[in-house]
Motif scaffolding. Structure first.
Motif, PDB file in Angstrom:
ATOM      1  N   VAL A 175       0.847  -1.194   0.000  1.00 16.80           N
ATOM      2  CA  VAL A 175       0.000   0.000   0.000  1.00 16.80           C
ATOM      3  C   VAL A 175       0.884   1.246   0.000  1.00 16.80           C
ATOM      4  N   TRP A 176       0.687   2.095  -0.995  1.00 10.42           N
ATOM      5  CA  TRP A 176       1.472   3.329  -1.128  1.00 10.42           C
ATOM      6  C   TRP A 176       0.588   4.532  -0.815  1.00 10.42           C
ATOM      7  N   VAL A 177       1.136   5.441  -0.024  1.00  7.77           N
ATOM      8  CA  VAL A 177       0.454   6.708   0.288  1.00  7.77           C
ATOM      9  C   VAL A 177       1.378   7.825  -0.150  1.00  7.77           C
ATOM     10  N   ARG A 178       1.058   8.396  -1.300  1.00  9.76           N
ATOM     11  CA  ARG A 178       1.925   9.419  -1.899  1.00  9.76           C
ATOM     12  C   ARG A 178       1.334  10.813  -1.815  1.00  9.76           C
ATOM     13  N   GLY A 179       0.056  10.907  -1.487  1.00  9.29           N
ATOM     14  CA  GLY A 179      -0.585  12.214  -1.427  1.00  9.29           C
ATOM     15  C   GLY A 179      -1.962  12.117  -0.799  1.00  9.29           C
ATOM     16  N   PRO A 180      -2.670  13.250  -0.696  1.00  9.35           N
ATOM     17  CA  PRO A 180      -3.994  13.280  -0.050  1.00  9.35           C
ATOM     18  C   PRO A 180      -4.980  12.283  -0.638  1.00  9.35           C
ATOM     19  N   GLU A 181      -4.864  12.003  -1.933  1.00  9.26           N
ATOM     20  CA  GLU A 181      -5.806  11.089  -2.579  1.00  9.26           C
ATOM     21  C   GLU A 181      -5.650   9.645  -2.103  1.00  9.26           C
ATOM     22  N   ASP A 182      -4.535   9.343  -1.417  1.00  6.80           N
ATOM     23  CA  ASP A 182      -4.281   7.979  -0.943  1.00  6.80           C
ATOM     24  C   ASP A 182      -4.555   7.787   0.544  1.00  6.80           C
ATOM     25  N   LEU A 183      -4.888   8.852   1.261  1.00  6.48           N
ATOM     26  CA  LEU A 183      -5.011   8.764   2.714  1.00  6.48           C
ATOM     27  C   LEU A 183      -6.104   7.802   3.169  1.00  6.48           C
ATOM     28  N   HIS A 184      -7.131   7.651   2.361  1.00 13.72           N
ATOM     29  CA  HIS A 184      -8.219   6.734   2.750  1.00 13.72           C
ATOM     30  C   HIS A 184      -7.730   5.292   2.878  1.00 13.72           C
ATOM     31  N   LEU A 185      -6.580   4.977   2.260  1.00 10.06           N
ATOM     32  CA  LEU A 185      -6.030   3.624   2.330  1.00 10.06           C
ATOM     33  C   LEU A 185      -5.529   3.280   3.729  1.00 10.06           C
ATOM     34  N   LEU A 186      -5.322   4.300   4.572  1.00 10.13           N
ATOM     35  CA  LEU A 186      -4.839   4.089   5.932  1.00 10.13           C
ATOM     36  C   LEU A 186      -5.972   3.985   6.954  1.00 10.13           C
ATOM     37  N   MET A 187      -7.201   4.137   6.505  1.00 11.17           N
ATOM     38  CA  MET A 187      -8.320   4.101   7.437  1.00 11.17           C
ATOM     39  C   MET A 187      -8.665   2.658   7.818  1.00 11.17           C
ATOM     40  N   PRO A 188      -9.014   2.420   9.078  1.00 12.88           N
ATOM     41  CA  PRO A 188      -9.387   1.064   9.520  1.00 12.88           C
ATOM     42  C   PRO A 188     -10.565   0.527   8.716  1.00 12.88           C
ATOM     43  N   PRO A 189     -10.623  -0.775   8.488  1.00 10.26           N
ATOM     44  CA  PRO A 189     -11.724  -1.357   7.712  1.00 10.26           C
ATOM     45  C   PRO A 189     -13.061  -1.205   8.431  1.00 10.26           C
ATOM     46  N   GLY A 190     -14.094  -0.939   7.648  1.00 10.24           N
ATOM     47  CA  GLY A 190     -15.432  -0.827   8.215  1.00 10.24           C
ATOM     48  C   GLY A 190     -15.731   0.518   8.844  1.00 10.24           C
ATOM     49  N   LEU A 191     -14.806   1.470   8.736  1.00  9.55           N
ATOM     50  CA  LEU A 191     -15.017   2.780   9.349  1.00  9.55           C
ATOM     51  C   LEU A 191     -16.070   3.562   8.562  1.00  9.55           C
ATOM     52  N   PRO A 192     -17.145   4.030   9.227  1.00  6.02           N
ATOM     53  CA  PRO A 192     -18.165   4.816   8.522  1.00  6.02           C
ATOM     54  C   PRO A 192     -17.655   6.217   8.197  1.00  6.02           C
ATOM     55  N   GLU A 193     -18.387   6.918   7.370  1.00 13.34           N
ATOM     56  CA  GLU A 193     -18.000   8.287   6.991  1.00 13.34           C
ATOM     57  C   GLU A 193     -17.932   9.188   8.222  1.00 13.34           C
ATOM     58  N   LYS A 198     -14.421   6.085  19.819  1.00 14.57           N
ATOM     59  CA  LYS A 198     -14.660   4.702  20.236  1.00 14.57           C
ATOM     60  C   LYS A 198     -14.872   3.799  19.025  1.00 14.57           C
ATOM     61  N   GLU A 199     -15.633   4.267  18.046  1.00 19.70           N
ATOM     62  CA  GLU A 199     -15.858   3.498  16.826  1.00 19.70           C
ATOM     63  C   GLU A 199     -14.569   3.350  16.025  1.00 19.70           C
ATOM     64  N   PHE A 200     -13.756   4.394  16.024  1.00 22.49           N
ATOM     65  CA  PHE A 200     -12.463   4.348  15.340  1.00 22.49           C
ATOM     66  C   PHE A 200     -11.569   3.274  15.957  1.00 22.49           C
ATOM     67  N   ARG A 201     -11.513   3.246  17.297  1.00 26.09           N
ATOM     68  CA  ARG A 201     -10.704   2.242  17.992  1.00 26.09           C
ATOM     69  C   ARG A 201     -11.206   0.828  17.694  1.00 26.09           C
ATOM     70  N   ALA A 202     -12.520   0.670  17.692  1.00 26.30           N
ATOM     71  CA  ALA A 202     -13.092  -0.658  17.471  1.00 26.30           C
ATOM     72  C   ALA A 202     -12.782  -1.171  16.065  1.00 26.30           C
ATOM     73  N   CYS A 203     -12.883  -0.312  15.061  1.00 23.63           N
ATOM     74  CA  CYS A 203     -12.630  -0.731  13.682  1.00 23.63           C
ATOM     75  C   CYS A 203     -11.161  -1.106  13.477  1.00 23.63           C
ATOM     76  N   GLY A 204     -10.258  -0.378  14.144  1.00 23.03           N
ATOM     77  CA  GLY A 204      -8.839  -0.662  13.993  1.00 23.03           C
ATOM     78  C   GLY A 204      -8.308  -1.663  14.991  1.00 23.03           C
ATOM     79  N   LYS A 205      -9.174  -2.095  15.924  1.00 25.30           N
ATOM     80  CA  LYS A 205      -8.760  -2.990  17.015  1.00 25.30           C
ATOM     81  C   LYS A 205      -7.577  -2.390  17.788  1.00 25.30           C
ATOM     82  N   PHE A 206      -7.673  -1.080  18.015  1.00 29.01           N
ATOM     83  CA  PHE A 206      -6.656  -0.357  18.768  1.00 29.01           C
ATOM     84  C   PHE A 206      -6.971  -0.394  20.258  1.00 29.01           C
ATOM     85  N   SER A 207      -5.927  -0.340  21.087  1.00 26.31           N
ATOM     86  CA  SER A 207      -6.131  -0.076  22.504  1.00 26.31           C
ATOM     87  C   SER A 207      -6.522   1.394  22.654  1.00 26.31           C
TER      88      SER A 207
END
Length: 241
Positions: A175-193, A198-207
């Motif tokens: 996965v390459w992130v070269r500019g603003p158009e690629d930033l969505h590739l870093l978002m946790p799966p299943g994250l709503p708009e 809390k929802e962000f942590r749950a989607c990424g399985k973050f502490s």
């Protein structure tokens, strides 16, 4: 993404590791494989740039491979970005096999880890270099790998194990992130708009701590923005380029 090229790089790194002895290199087997993958020609590897050494330096700029601890990159990035474009490579385990090892060298049967990582794990580390995240010369690559992780059963570390080696097996994605158009590739799966922390942590399985760092980095990157509140919780939204 070039799986054959990656396997060849792994073969070279593993051969070097065998000469030194497994476990003596810490994270360096994985680091060495990636260095050979991104810099196949030896003349481009370990290049002195000012008072620093770049992992790879070629016609398109500098590549720095970091398996953890981005804080140590701050000074190097400050200097490198003044003169060259820089790509930071951060590998994650999309599929992980766990192997425990006793102090006498006896290995357990490997078992599959229930945790599947992805590019969103990069966000946790990016908080440490947040002052550089708006620099247009900085880009990122996240190789998603299948790895064998060796843990020494020494009574230390988490649950009495210390990780001492990660052996790369296969390149699953890149996965390459070269500019603003690629930033969505870093978002946790299943994250709503729109979402809460809390929802962000749950989607990424973050502490809790990881989620706080990752969300702060995502805001600094411009990938998300705060838009209000939902009840007592702050509400955020993904930013589309």
């Amino acid at each position: 993404m070039d799986e054959a090229k990656f396997l060849a790089a792994c073969g070279e790194a593993l051969e070097d590791g065998r000469r030194a002895g497994i476990g003596t290199l810490g994270e360096k087997t994985l680091h060495a494989a990636l260095k050979r993958y991104f810099g196949p020609e030896e003349r481009f590897r370990e290049v002195t740039v000012g008072r620093y050494v770049a992992d790879v330096m070629g016609p398109e700029g500098i590549i720095e491979i970091q398996t953890a601890g981005f804080g140590r990159l701050r000074e190097k990035l400050s200097f490198f970005l003044e003169h060259y474009p820089v790509t930071v490579v951060y590998p994650v385990a999309g599929l992980k096999w766990l192997v425990s090892m006793k102090e006498d060298g006896e290995l357990s049967k490997r078992r599959k880890s229930p945790k599947a990582g992805g590019p969103w794990e990069l966000l946790i580390e990016l908080y440490s270099i947040r002052e550089h995240l708006q620099n247009p010369g900085l880009s990122f690559c996240v190789p998603v790998l299948e790895v064998e992780e060796y843990r020494l059963r020494d009574g230390r570390g988490r649950r009495g194990y210390t990780r001492f080696e990660r052996m790369p097996i296969r390149l699953m994605d890149e996965v390459w992130v070269r500019g603003p158009e690629d930033l969505h590739l870093l978002m946790p799966p299943g994250l709503p708009e729109e979402f809460t922390s809390k929802e962000f942590r749950a989607c990424g399985k973050f502490s809790n701590m990881q989620g706080s760092l990752a969300l702060s980095a995502a805001r600094e990157l411009g990938a998300v923005e705060q838009i209000g509140k939902r009840g007592r919780a702050y509400l955020y939204r993904q930013v589309r380029a």
